[in-house]
Design a protein around this motif. Structure first.
Motif, PDB file in Angstrom:
ATOM      1  N   TYR A  35      -4.585  -2.708   3.372  1.00  0.00           N
ATOM      2  CA  TYR A  35      -4.192  -2.367   1.932  1.00  0.00           C
ATOM      3  C   TYR A  35      -3.044  -1.413   2.057  1.00  0.00           C
ATOM      4  N   VAL A  42      -0.384   1.012  -0.202  1.00  0.00           N
ATOM      5  CA  VAL A  42      -0.914   1.651  -1.397  1.00  0.00           C
ATOM      6  C   VAL A  42       0.792   2.347  -1.807  1.00  0.00           C
ATOM      7  N   ASP A  43       1.047   1.896  -2.770  1.00  0.00           N
ATOM      8  CA  ASP A  43       2.376   2.553  -3.630  1.00  0.00           C
ATOM      9  C   ASP A  43       2.055   3.815  -4.119  1.00  0.00           C
ATOM     10  N   ALA A  44       1.891   4.931  -3.306  1.00  0.00           N
ATOM     11  CA  ALA A  44       1.256   6.150  -3.848  1.00  0.00           C
ATOM     12  C   ALA A  44       2.159   6.743  -5.035  1.00  0.00           C
ATOM     13  N   LEU A  97      -7.865   7.268  -5.406  1.00  0.00           N
ATOM     14  CA  LEU A  97      -8.265   7.067  -4.078  1.00  0.00           C
ATOM     15  C   LEU A  97      -9.879   6.748  -3.757  1.00  0.00           C
ATOM     16  N   ILE A 107      -0.804   4.497   3.241  1.00  0.00           N
ATOM     17  CA  ILE A 107      -0.228   4.881   2.018  1.00  0.00           C
ATOM     18  C   ILE A 107       1.080   5.172   1.930  1.00  0.00           C
ATOM     19  N   CYS A 162      -1.061  15.581  -1.763  1.00  0.00           N
ATOM     20  CA  CYS A 162      -1.578  14.431  -1.974  1.00  0.00           C
ATOM     21  C   CYS A 162      -1.280  13.664  -0.385  1.00  0.00           C
ATOM     22  N   GLN A 163      -0.275  13.938   0.353  1.00  0.00           N
ATOM     23  CA  GLN A 163      -0.051  13.561   1.504  1.00  0.00           C
ATOM     24  C   GLN A 163      -1.098  14.060   2.490  1.00  0.00           C
ATOM     25  N   CYS A 184      -4.488  12.604   2.185  1.00  0.00           N
ATOM     26  CA  CYS A 184      -4.620  11.203   2.811  1.00  0.00           C
ATOM     27  C   CYS A 184      -5.077  11.512   4.191  1.00  0.00           C
ATOM     28  N   LEU A 228      -6.524   8.451   6.702  1.00  0.00           N
ATOM     29  CA  LEU A 228      -5.481   7.386   6.038  1.00  0.00           C
ATOM     30  C   LEU A 228      -4.179   7.686   6.470  1.00  0.00           C
ATOM     31  N   VAL A 264      -0.208   7.545   6.583  1.00  0.00           N
ATOM     32  CA  VAL A 264       0.654   7.847   5.526  1.00  0.00           C
ATOM     33  C   VAL A 264       2.073   7.630   6.103  1.00  0.00           C
ATOM     34  N   SER A 266      -0.289  -1.853  -6.300  1.00  0.00           N
ATOM     35  CA  SER A 266       0.825  -1.311  -7.166  1.00  0.00           C
ATOM     36  C   SER A 266       1.167  -2.272  -8.194  1.00  0.00           C
TER      37      SER A 266
END
Length: 309
Positions: free
Chosen positions: A10, A12-14, A47, A61, A97-98, A101, A106, A108, A138
């Motif tokens: 996966y 993800v376009d954060a 998330l 992410i 947010c980073q 994650c 997760l 980054v 996304s």
């Protein structure tokens, strides 16, 4: 014979989900220092839903850090120049947010010269070489150019998924033609001009006939003879703006060689950082329900975390 689909990774376009939360959630949440945290709350909710629903084993992410230092700005200084700079209150939330994650274990992805799209593109190609398939989380139409046989794109908010075969029905061109299509039509969101006077229908028709931008430009003298409204004027515009079309394709093509750091672990979800997660929850003033969901989503004992050390 094993006909099982490849294992998904996966990607993800954060930024899409951070910005969506920033614009849609009222500014009524604050961190310990009084700064707004609405975007972090919305991103955390997204998330959690993703992790709880899919239980992804491989996930990364991708964040945009190349806001004005992207390699595309060196090629075309006006790239994304139509966008207002992110306010400090939002920049702080991207950092949170980073951190969230990483606390959840997760991977980054971020880089000062490559955008999230490039990081996702480089990751999907790298992982595809190891036998994985990509699930791009996304709604961004640009990312459809990355889709191959087993990959899919997932507009999480709308609950829509499609593979490479589904791109034509959505955009009028095949996945491998998306970059050429955007080079012709331009992309107002990114301030990419395209070829003046070439709209979506004309671009799609031209690529249906010539297949690629290179073939179209090499055989531009054939364009006036196509059964296409405004064919003669389209040919004139293509001749006049040939260099611009090629420049725009440099901007619309997602890079596949961005640095990914240590991706040798195939973006396997790591062990969550219990102490770091609790500290972040305190700093962001997350409520008990959000704290419990975050802990349980990554296999941490929430009750144990509440016991004073």
């Amino acid at each position: 014979m094993n006909n099982a689909a490849p294992t998904p990774v996966y990607l993800v376009d954060a930024s899409l989900y951070v910005f969506r939360a920033w614009h849609s959630i009222p500014d009524e949440f604050q961190d310990a220092e009084g700064w707004p945290t609405n975007a972090v709350h919305g991103f955390a909710r997204f998330l959690l839903e993703l992790i709880e629903r899919e239980r992804p084993r491989h996930i990364a992410i991708a964040f945009d850090e190349a806001l004005d230092s992207c390699f595309r700005n060196a090629i075309y200084p006006a790239y994304k120049a139509n966008r207002d700079p992110a306010p400090d209150a939002l920049k702080r939330q991207f950092v949170h947010c980073q951190a969230l994650c990483r606390a959840l274990g997760l991977a980054v992805l971020s880089d000062s010269q490559y955008e999230a799209d490039d990081l996702i593109g480089s990751a999907i190609v790298s992982m595809r070489g190891h036998g994985y398939r990509g699930v791009i989380v996304s709604a961004d139409k640009d990312l459809s150019q990355l889709l191959d046989t087993h990959d899919e794109q997932w507009d999480f908010a709308r609950g829509q998924r499609w593979g490479a075969d589904g791109v034509h029905a959505r955009q009028g061109v095949h996945a491998r033609q998306v970059a050429d299509y955007l080079a012709l039509t331009g992309d107002a969101v990114d301030n990419i001009p395209g070829v003046p006077g070439i709209g979506a229908k004309t671009a799609a028709a031209l690529l249906a006939h010539f297949d690629t931008l290179d073939a179209l430009l090499a055989r531009v003298e054939e364009v006036p003879f196509l059964r296409l409204r405004g064919a003669a004027s389209a040919a004139a515009r293509l001749r006049e703006h040939r260099a611009q079309a090629l420049l725009c394709r440099q901007l619309t093509t997602i890079a596949l060689d961005a640095p990914l750091g240590d991706s040798s672990g195939h973006f396997v979800r790591g062990q969550a950082d219990a102490a770091g997660l609790m500290e972040l929850c305190d700093r962001l003033r997350f409520g008990p329900m959000t704290r419990r969901r975050l802990h349980e989503a990554v296999g941490l004992d929430f009750a144990a975390s509440q016991v004073p050390s």
